[in-house]
Design a protein around this motif. Structure first.
Motif, mmCIF file in Angstrom:
data_model
loop_
_atom_site.group_PDB
_atom_site.id
_atom_site.type_symbol
_atom_site.label_atom_id
_atom_site.label_comp_id
_atom_site.label_asym_id
_atom_site.label_seq_id
_atom_site.Cartn_x
_atom_site.Cartn_y
_atom_site.Cartn_z
ATOM 1 N N ALA A 194 -6.462 5.929 -4.730
ATOM 2 C CA ALA A 194 -5.937 4.777 -5.155
ATOM 3 C C ALA A 194 -6.553 3.455 -4.346
ATOM 4 O O ALA A 194 -5.818 2.363 -4.540
ATOM 5 C CB ALA A 194 -4.572 4.765 -5.410
ATOM 6 N N GLY A 195 -7.417 3.818 -3.310
ATOM 7 C CA GLY A 195 -7.693 2.492 -2.497
ATOM 8 C C GLY A 195 -7.831 2.823 -1.048
ATOM 9 O O GLY A 195 -7.291 3.735 -0.615
ATOM 10 N N SER A 196 -8.564 2.177 -0.330
ATOM 11 C CA SER A 196 -8.741 2.108 1.022
ATOM 12 C C SER A 196 -9.445 0.858 1.751
ATOM 13 O O SER A 196 -10.346 0.490 1.094
ATOM 14 C CB SER A 196 -9.555 3.355 1.508
ATOM 15 N N TRP A 197 -8.942 0.458 2.529
ATOM 16 C CA TRP A 197 -9.559 -0.543 3.330
ATOM 17 C C TRP A 197 -10.586 -0.076 4.528
ATOM 18 O O TRP A 197 -10.884 -0.771 5.241
ATOM 19 C CB TRP A 197 -8.674 -1.771 3.920
ATOM 20 N N PRO A 257 -9.254 -14.128 5.295
ATOM 21 C CA PRO A 257 -9.417 -14.081 3.926
ATOM 22 C C PRO A 257 -8.233 -14.957 3.233
ATOM 23 O O PRO A 257 -7.164 -15.033 3.675
ATOM 24 C CB PRO A 257 -8.989 -12.495 3.502
ATOM 25 N N PRO A 269 0.973 3.782 -5.869
ATOM 26 C CA PRO A 269 0.319 4.560 -5.054
ATOM 27 C C PRO A 269 1.095 4.883 -3.802
ATOM 28 O O PRO A 269 1.756 3.932 -3.116
ATOM 29 C CB PRO A 269 -1.028 3.820 -5.028
ATOM 30 N N MET A 312 -1.320 -6.378 -3.774
ATOM 31 C CA MET A 312 -2.139 -5.802 -2.820
ATOM 32 C C MET A 312 -1.935 -6.714 -1.273
ATOM 33 O O MET A 312 -1.862 -7.639 -1.400
ATOM 34 C CB MET A 312 -3.649 -6.054 -3.223
ATOM 35 N N ARG A 351 -2.610 -8.493 1.979
ATOM 36 C CA ARG A 351 -3.866 -9.380 2.338
ATOM 37 C C ARG A 351 -3.968 -9.566 3.857
ATOM 38 O O ARG A 351 -4.829 -10.295 4.486
ATOM 39 C CB ARG A 351 -3.581 -10.931 1.872
#
Lengths: 318, 303
Positions: B81-84, B14, B132, B1, B3
């Motif tokens: 499958a995800g999203s920020w 982060p 993804p 993922m 960062r």
């Protein structure tokens, strides 16, 4: 179970407020320590006082009396270490702190993460993610939100509180006017703000944990707590279907990211009913042991009352 | 993922540690600005998608409904499958849900001052053993296209974003097609808009153009309007096809269509499938190599 001799696992119990984390831990402690019925994991001899047991024992006593458990305050992680023996000679140590749901809510809504929590994420090997079906906020439809907006236009103060859904928000302060007073003279009521639905909040939480976790593939067990609330409906004893349909975004996210997560779904009723209904003494069913109040679905090898099987499932090969 | 490149509200980045008492700022979840989007694409390869269309065409509503559709379940062959930028999706969804269909329709549009808003969305193809696909979706205000039709400088500004997007979703306002007075405006303005993009190299031979007729729920029962929509998209396809890689046509009904027989999110699976279609294998000319090497390549099945 894949735990090897003497292995130690860091398991994180995560979930939004009132998700059922503490109740689960109290019941797990009782079953593993009391061994009233055959169970997959039992507490190792000589480890009763390996860590501070005051909190856990107090919670257990509350649970045994079917009373609401003390809620953790934000920022107060209760350290819990359980050394457990499996039926087949496994010896595992669970480092499973009881964390406040408010801490998780802050991460998602206020977008801040305590450094200590980041350390927990970095080192965690498995995640028990709790969801209480009674507190699942659905995505709102147009007609529903229009109703909120109309209520806001008619009565901005009440409307905005309704929209924010903060009627029962713990620790929420009453709205202050520009001069700092509260009451009827609110200067300018804020527009209703979007409240993310539970599925979005849980995906955000999983993304945050994944961002920091060192484990290449994080094991996740979605625990649908208080699943007795689903009895009588299409989701009775079918936590998997509940997640697929009511928390579809979470299910899709975990399935699509097989390279980063392995996951399973289990339903647990650790209390055996809602505190409200259990409060009426006449309705408390007579059971031989407290463990019989517990229901795990699908049931483990040793029956539906074995809550320790939920921990075994986390490490089961998938 | 990934960062890096995810915006946080100042403070500690982060993963960088910091003082024990100062909390770490997490990604805000809001839409990206152009600069932030550039940082994200520097860190990771995205499939870039740009939504272009006139004011009120339904670009933002389309994005909102895409998010809402994923909340209900997989969309066609794809799962979320995800999203920020989930907070941004939730915000436009909220706006869409609260404002759309009201007596005074006033969808929270992407305003001129906002320029472009970028949304991140990862989708995974169901049943496929592949990672993804990250999409970077750019939503531009309708005024940008209006200005691009009139001034070469404004067209170049828009083209600078469109040029780097392999997928160009050109949204035509279905409500305007239904309106007999405005019907012919849709095709004409669409053609000029596409021409402005083509002549300033925003659209080129590698672009895949997706013509989308929005608000299909309000016009699909009107035979004349359906015919007009078909004429408009056909005409635009004939015009732009020679300059681009491919053109697809789809009709969407993003809102929940009251009284309509169409399902909610009608057309979105088709559109998403077109956007996420794999690129055709590049035609690599066979080099003039020695015979021995040719035998090797042949053995390997490359020739």
């Amino acid at each position: 179970m894949s735990g090897t001799v003497g292995e130690s696992f860091r398991v994180l119990c995560a979930g939004l407020p009132k998700a059922g984390k503490s109740t689960f831990l109290a019941a797990l402690f009782h079953v593993a320590e009391g061994a009233e019925l055959p169970c997959a994991l039992t507490m190792r001899e000589g480890t009763l006082f390996e860590s501070d047991r005051e909190y856990l024992q107090t919670q257990r006593e509350q649970w045994l009396q079917q009373l609401p458990l003390e809620r953790n305050k934000p920022g107060t992680a209760r350290a819990i270490v359980l050394s457990l023996d499996g039926k087949y000679g496994e010896r595992i140590t669970l480092d499973i702190p009881d964390l406040a749901g408010e801490d998780f809510r802050q991460q998602v809504e206020e977008r801040t993460l305590a450094v200590e929590m980041m350390g927990r994420y970095e080192s965690c090997e498995a995640l028990l993610l709790f969801v209480n079906p009674d507190y699942v906020r659905e995505p709102s439809e147009i007609a529903e939100t229009n109703g909120v907006l109309e209520a806001f236009e008619e009565n901005p103060v009440a409307g905005s509180r309704e929209a924010a859904g903060d009627v029962e928000q713990p620790g929420s302060a009453p709205a202050l006017s520009a001069d700092g007073s509260n009451g009827a003279t609110v200067a300018a009521a804020p527009e209703p703000q979007p409240q993310p639905c539970t599925a979005v909040q849980l995906v955000e939480l999983l993304q945050i944990v994944r961002l920091f976790a060192r484990q290449p593939i994080l094991r996740v067990q979605l625990v649908i707590s208080a699943m007795d609330a689903l009895d009588g409906g299409r989701y009775e004893n079918n936590a998997e279907l509940f997640v697929r349909e009511r928390l579809s975004l979470v299910h899709q996210y975990l399935e699509a990211n097989a390279a980063g997560f392995s996951f399973g779904v289990v339903g647990v009723s650790a209390q055996g009913g809602s505190y409200r209904s259990l409060g009426a003494q006449g309705e408390v069913p007579v059971r031989r042991t407290a463990t019989e109040r517990i229901r795990v679905s699908p049931a483990g090898h040793l029956g539906a009352h074995d809550i320790t099987d939920v921990v075994c499932r986390v490490f089961a090969p998938r | 993922m990934a960062r890096s490149g995810v915006r946080s509200r100042g403070g500690t980045a982060p993963g960088s540690g910091g003082a024990a008492e100062s909390p770490i700022q997490l990604p805000l979840g809001e839409s990206y600005t152009e600069a932030e989007a550039a940082l994200r694409t520097y860190a990771e390869t995205f499939r870039r998608v740009v939504l272009v269309g006139d004011k009120d065409a339904g670009k933002t509503t389309l994005l909102a409904e895409l998010h809402h559709a994923f909340l209900r379940g997989p969309v066609g062959k794809f799962r979320f499958a995800g999203s920020w930028t989930l907070q941004a999706f939730e915000s436009i969804c909220w706006e869409s849900r609260t404002r759309s269909g009201r007596a005074v329709a006033d969808t929270e549009r992407t305003r001129v001052k906002d320029g472009f808003k970028f949304f991140e969305l990862r989708v995974g193809r169901i049943g496929a053993d592949e990672p993804p696909l990250p999409l970077l979706l750019a939503d531009c205000s309708g005024e940008v296209l209006r200005d691009a039709r009139k001034h070469a400088g404004d067209a170049s500004i828009l083209s600078n974003i469109v040029r780097y997007s392999s997928e160009v979703v050109f949204v035509l306002n279905g409500a305007d097609i239904l309106d007999r007075q405005r019907r012919h405006l849709v095709g004409a303005l669409g053609r000029t808009g596409l021409r402005a993009l083509q002549e300033t190299s925003g659209i080129h031979e590698r672009s895949r153009v997706h013509l989308v007729v929005s608000k299909w729920d309000v016009l699909h029962t009107d035979a004349a309007a359906v015919s007009a929509a078909s004429d408009a998209t056909g005409s635009l396809t004939s015009f732009i096809e020679p300059y681009v890689d491919s053109v697809t046509i789809s009709q969407v009904a993003a809102r929940k269509p009251y009284g309509s027989t169409l399902e909610q999110g009608y057309g979105l699976p088709t559109l998403l499938d077109a956007i996420c279609a794999p690129y055709p294998a590049a035609k690599v000319p066979i080099p003039d190599v020695p015979l021995q090497s040719r035998v090797f390549l042949d053995f390997g099945g490359f020739l």
